[in-house]
Design an enzyme around this catalytic site. Structure first.
Site, short mmCIF file in Angstrom:
data_model
loop_
_atom_site.label_atom_id
_atom_site.label_comp_id
_atom_site.label_asym_id
_atom_site.label_seq_id
_atom_site.Cartn_x
_atom_site.Cartn_y
_atom_site.Cartn_z
CE1 TYR A 148 11.97 92.08 25.25
CE2 TYR A 148 13.26 93.89 26.17
CZ TYR A 148 12.94 93.07 25.11
OH TYR A 148 13.60 93.21 23.91
CB SER A 195 17.28 94.12 25.02
OG SER A 195 16.76 95.42 25.23
#
Length: 254
Positions: A152, A139
Site C-alpha cells: 500500500y 496518502s
C-alpha cells in the site's frame, strides 16, 4: 479546481472517503457520477441520494473500465473532473512470500494500474474540455511508511510521483492534476479503522478538504493539517522520528 459547476466521475466511491466526497461535491452544485463494483450498493446510493448517477465499474478489469468510460461519456458528455478513488489496503508479512505475494499483486493492480487505466480511458476527452481536473488520491503513507502495509505504501508513493509527472506533461493543456493526500481516516479501509480514535473522523476530513478546495482553487496538493506530520517529515529533518512514532502507534504492527 473550482468547487462548483463541474461534472465529476468518482469510480470507487460506494463507501468511505469516495462516497463522502461525492455527496459533498453534489451539495455544492456539481453533477456527480459514482462508480463501483457492487450493484446493490449503487442501487442504494441512487435511492438514498437522488440526483447522484451511478455506473458499475471494476477498476481491476480493463474491459470494465473501457465499458464504463463509454457509458459515462455517453450520459455525461460535459464530464470535466475524474477522481480515481478505488483503492485497497492490506496488512502483509513479507517474511513469507506465500503470505504476501497475492496481496501485493492485488494492491498494485487496484491502486496503481486502476488509476492509470482510468486516466488513459478519459484523458482525450478531458483534454478536449475547456477546464478539466484529474484528482489523484495518494496518502500520507506515500511519504512515511507504515511497517504493516508495504505494498500500500509503495502504491501510494507511485501515485504521488505519477501525479507530479502528469502535472508536468499536461502543463499548457486545459487539464490540471490535483493530488489528495489523506491521513488515516475513520473508514473501513482496514479492519478496525472505522473505530480507531487516532484516525480522523470522516466528516471532519471531507469538510476540511472542501474548505481547502474553496480557499485554494489553484492548489496542486490537498493536505489537511493531520497529514502534514507524515508529509513533511523529511523536509523538516525529523523523518526517522516520524517513522518511529507512526509505527509505534500502529495497531497492525508486527
Amino acid at each position: 479546481m473550482n468547487i462548483t459547476g463541474n461534472t465529476v466521475f468518482i469510480p470507487g466511491a460506494t463507501s468511505g472517503i469516495g462516497l463522502a466526497l461525492a455527496l459533498a461535491l453534489r451539495q455544492r452544485g456539481n453533477t456527480v457520477i459514482v462508480g463501483g463494483r457492487r450493484a446493490e450498493l449503487l442501487e442504494k446510493i441512487a435511492i438514498e441520494h437522488p440526483g447522484v448517477d451511478t455506473v458499475r465499474i471494476d477498476t481491476t478489469d480493463p474491459a470494465s473500465i473501457a465499458a464504463a468510460a463509454k457509458e459515462v461519456l455517453a450520459r455525461h458528455p460535459e464530464l470535466n473532473v475524474l477522481v480515481p478513488m478505488a483503492g485497497i489496503m492490506r496488512v502483509e508479512d513479507w517474511h513469507r512470500p506465500e503470505s504476501f505475494l497475492a496481496s501485493a499483486e492485488s494492491v498494485v493492480t487496484t491502486n496503481v494500474l486502476g488509476p492509470i487505466r482510468l486516466i488513459a480511458a478519459f484523458i482525450e476527452h478531458l483534454r478536449a474540455r475547456p477546464d478539466a481536473t484529474i484528482v489523484t488520491v495518494s496518502s500520507g503513507l506515500a511519504f512515511t511508511p507504515l511497517k504493516a502495509t508495504p505494498s500500500y505504501n509503495a502504491s501510494k508513493a507511485a501515485i504521488h510521483m505519477l501525479s507530479e509527472s502528469l502535472r508536468l506533461q499536461l502543463a499548457g493543456t486545459s487539464v490540471k492534476v490535483l493530488e489528495l493526500e489523506p491521513p488515516s481516516v475513520r473508514t473501513d479501509l482496514l479492519p478496525g479503522q472505522a473505530g480507531n480514535d487516532d484516525a480522523m473522523p470522516l466528516d471532519e476530513f471531507v469538510a476540511e478538504v472542501m474548505t481547502i478546495l474553496e480557499n485554494r482553487p489553484d492548489a496542486k496538493e490537498v493536505q489537511v493539517e493531520r497529514v502534514k506530520f507524515l508529509r513533511y517529515g523529511e523536509a523538516r529533518g525529523d523523518y526517522e522520528q516520524v517513522v518511529a512514532a507512526l509505527n509505534a502507534a500502529d495497531p497492525h504492527g508486527r
